[in-house]
Write a protein that holds these residues in place. Structure first.
Motif, short mmCIF file in Angstrom:
data_model
loop_
_atom_site.label_atom_id
_atom_site.label_comp_id
_atom_site.label_asym_id
_atom_site.label_seq_id
_atom_site.Cartn_x
_atom_site.Cartn_y
_atom_site.Cartn_z
N TYR A 1 -55.46 -0.15 -139.44
CA TYR A 1 -56.33 -1.26 -139.80
C TYR A 1 -55.49 -2.48 -140.19
O TYR A 1 -54.48 -2.36 -140.88
N VAL A 2 -55.93 -3.63 -139.71
CA VAL A 2 -55.38 -4.92 -140.15
C VAL A 2 -56.47 -5.61 -140.95
O VAL A 2 -57.53 -5.94 -140.41
N GLU A 3 -56.22 -5.79 -142.23
CA GLU A 3 -57.22 -6.39 -143.11
C GLU A 3 -56.76 -7.78 -143.55
O GLU A 3 -55.59 -7.98 -143.88
N THR A 4 -57.69 -8.71 -143.54
CA THR A 4 -57.38 -10.08 -143.91
C THR A 4 -57.86 -10.37 -145.33
O THR A 4 -58.81 -9.76 -145.81
N ASP A 5 -57.17 -11.31 -145.94
CA ASP A 5 -57.53 -11.72 -147.30
C ASP A 5 -57.72 -13.23 -147.29
O ASP A 5 -56.75 -13.98 -147.24
N GLY A 6 -58.97 -13.67 -147.31
CA GLY A 6 -59.23 -15.10 -147.27
C GLY A 6 -59.30 -15.62 -145.85
O GLY A 6 -59.51 -14.88 -144.89
N ASP A 7 -59.12 -16.92 -145.69
CA ASP A 7 -59.21 -17.56 -144.39
C ASP A 7 -58.03 -17.17 -143.51
O ASP A 7 -56.91 -16.98 -143.99
N TYR A 8 -58.29 -17.09 -142.21
CA TYR A 8 -57.21 -16.80 -141.26
C TYR A 8 -57.62 -17.34 -139.89
O TYR A 8 -58.79 -17.69 -139.66
N ASP A 9 -56.66 -17.42 -138.98
CA ASP A 9 -56.91 -17.92 -137.63
C ASP A 9 -57.27 -16.73 -136.75
O ASP A 9 -56.39 -15.96 -136.34
N TYR A 10 -58.55 -16.58 -136.44
CA TYR A 10 -59.02 -15.43 -135.66
C TYR A 10 -58.37 -15.37 -134.29
O TYR A 10 -57.84 -14.34 -133.86
N ASP A 11 -58.40 -16.49 -133.54
CA ASP A 11 -57.89 -16.50 -132.17
C ASP A 11 -56.39 -16.21 -132.14
O ASP A 11 -55.92 -15.44 -131.28
N GLU A 12 -55.65 -16.80 -133.06
CA GLU A 12 -54.21 -16.58 -133.09
C GLU A 12 -53.90 -15.13 -133.47
O GLU A 12 -52.98 -14.51 -132.94
N THR A 13 -54.69 -14.58 -134.38
CA THR A 13 -54.50 -13.18 -134.78
C THR A 13 -54.71 -12.24 -133.61
O THR A 13 -53.90 -11.34 -133.34
#
Length: 394
Positions: free
Chosen positions: A51-63
Motif C-alpha cells: 500500500y502507498v498511503e498519502t498524507d495531505g495534498d499530493y499530485d495524483y497524476d505524477e504519483t
C-alpha cells in the motif's frame, strides 16, 4: 478522493520463503522513486499486497506516472479503505464509490469479491450476488455482465475492506536490485537503451560504458548518450556512466588492421574495456543491444568473435527481436526520438565499406598482433582518462 494506492505484484508471489526479500526491495524502490513527487507518502506491505498511503495534498497524476515506471508492479489501484462495520455499510460504501467515480451510470459491471480474511460471515460468491443486487437497485441503468464488464467492482476483505474499480497497468518485471548488477555498452543508437531497460526490468542494476571518439564525434553526440541514460534511469534508477575516449585505439586499428575487420576488432576492444569497468564495479555480466543479423557485426560468427575476448557472460536481450519490435519498445520508454538525432557515435564513424560477416577468430587474432607494440599503452590511457558521470532520471 483517493488517499491510498493498492500495489499489485505477480512474479514475487511465487518466490516461496524468499518472497519477503523481493517485497522489501519493492517497498524500498517505491519509497525511493516517490521521493521527488509532490506529497507525503507512507509505503507498507500487508499479506501479499503493498500500500502507498498519502498524507495531505499530493499530485495524483505524477504519483501514478511514477508508480507505473517501477519494476515489480503489475497493477496500481486507487483504493478506498473502510473499517468493517457490517455488510450494509459495505454496500453503502460501494454505492458511494460508484456515485463518485462514474458520472454516467449506463455501464455493465461485475462484482469481484475476495476474502483474504476467511472469518468474514459471507463467502465471496455471496458477497458478489448481494452487492450486485444492491448496485442494480441503486442504479437501475446499470447491467450485470460477468464475462466482459465495462466496470469491475473489486472488494477485498482484509483487516480493512478494500474497494476499487480501476487498475492501472504497471511495467511488471522484478524489483530493481534483486538480481545483481551488469554493465551496459551504451551507444547513441536505438537498440542499447532498450537492452538496458529490458535487463533492468528483470531486477538488474545498470551501469554503462560509452565509447567517445573526439574530434570525430562531437560533444553533442556525447550529450545524446547522457540524455538516453537519463531516460533509461527513469526505470533503472541512477546509472554510473563511463565515458571512454576511444579515438587513439580506433585510429591504431584503422592504420594497422585489415579494413574489412575494423568493426570486429573495434568491438573486441570495446568489450575488453567495458569488462574492465564491469570488474571494478562488481558487475556480473555485460549487456549489449545486438540482434542476430541486424548488421555485419551481429552475425552469429561476429558475435562469437566478440564473445571470445570476455570472461563474463554477455547478455543480449534483443537477440531474436525484429527492428520494429525494438522501435516499439523505444517509443514506449521515450528513447526513440533521442536515438535518431543525427549525431554519430564512434561505431558509425569508422565503418568499413565491405565488413567481414563471417570472421575467423584465428585470423582476427593474427590481425590484432599488428597492434602489439601500441595497444597496451593505448588501452591503459583510455582506461585512466575515462570520465565517470552519475546520471539520474531527467
Amino acid at each position: 478522493m483517493y488517499k491510498t494506492f493498492l500495489i499489485k505484484y505477480a512474479e514475487i508471489a511465487i518466490k516461496g520463503k524468499n518472497r519477503y526479500i523481493f517485497e522489501d526491495a519493492l517497498v524500498k524502490n517505491i519509497k525511493y522513486q516517490l521521493r521527488n513527487v509532490d506529497g507525503s507518502f507512507e509505503v507498507r506491505k500487508e499479506s501479499g499486497r503493498v500500500y502507498v498511503e498519502t498524507d495531505g495534498d499530493y499530485d495524483y497524476d505524477e504519483t501514478v506516472a511514477t508508480l507505473s515506471r517501477i519494476f515489480g508492479i503489475v497493477g496500481i489501484c486507487p483504493v478506498e479503505l473502510h473499517e468493517d462495520e457490517g455488510f450494509d455499510k459495505l454496500c453503502e460504501a460501494v454505492i458511494e464509490h460508484i456515485n463518485h467515480v462514474y458520472k454516467d451510470k449506463r455501464f455493465t459491471f461485475k462484482v469481484n469479491a475476495r476474502r483474504a480474511r476467511k472469518n468474514y460471515p459471507m463467502t465471496s460468491m455471496e458477497i458478489n450476488a448481494a452487492v450486485g443486487e444492491k448496485v442494480l437497485e441503486a442504479f437501475p441503468e446499470t447491467r450485470v455482465d460477468v464475462h466482459n464488464p465495462q466496470v469491475m467492482i473489486n472488494i477485498e476483505i482484509r483487516p480493512m475492506i478494500n474497494i476499487y474499480s480501476e487498475e492501472i497497468p504497471g511495467p511488471g518485471g522484478m524489483p530493481l536490485g534483486t538480481a545483481g548488477k551488469a554493465m551496459l555498452l551504451l551507444s547513441g543508437g536505438i537498440d542499447s537503451p532498450v537492452a538496458g531497460y529490458m535487463i533492468a526490468k528483470r531486477g538488474v542494476v545498470i551501469n554503462a560504458t560509452y565509447f567517445h571518439a573526439p574530434p570525430y564525434t562531437s560533444e553533442r553526440a556525447k550529450q545524446k548518450v547522457v540524455d538516453l541514460a537519463k531516460k533509461v534511469a527513469k526505470y533503472s534508477g541512477r546509472i554510473k556512466l563511463h565515458v571512454v575516449n576511444f579515438t587513439d585505439i580506433q585510429l591504431a586499428i584503422y592504420e594497422k588492421c585489415p579494413h574489412d575487420e575494423l568493426t570486429i576488432i573495434m568491438r573486441r576492444y570495446m568489450m575488453k574495456i567495458a569488462e574492465h569497468f564491469a570488474d571494478e564495479d562488481k558487475c556480473l555480466g555485460l549487456i549489449t543491444g545486438e540482434s542476430i543479423g541486424q548488421v555485419a557485426s551481429q552475425t552469429m560468427q561476429s558475435l562469437a568473435a566478440t564473445n571470445e575476448v570476455c570472461h563474463m557472460p554477455v547478455y543480449r536481450p534483443l537477440i531474436a527481436m525484429d527492428k520494429n519490435d525494438i522501435i516499439d519498445i523505444s517509443n514506449k520508454i521515450d528513447t526513440y526520438e533521442t536515438s535518431i538525432l543525427p549525431y554519430e557515435d564512434c561505431c558509425t564513424i569508422f565503418v568499413a565499406k565491405h565488413p567481414v560477416t563471417k570472421p575467423n577468430i584465428n585470423r582476427i587474432k593474427k590481425s590484432e598482433e599488428r597492434l602489439n607494440d601500441v595497444i597496451d599503452e593505448l588501452m591503459k590511457t583510455a582506461i585512466d582518462t575515462t570520465e565517470v558521470i552519475m546520471v539520474d532520471a531527467e
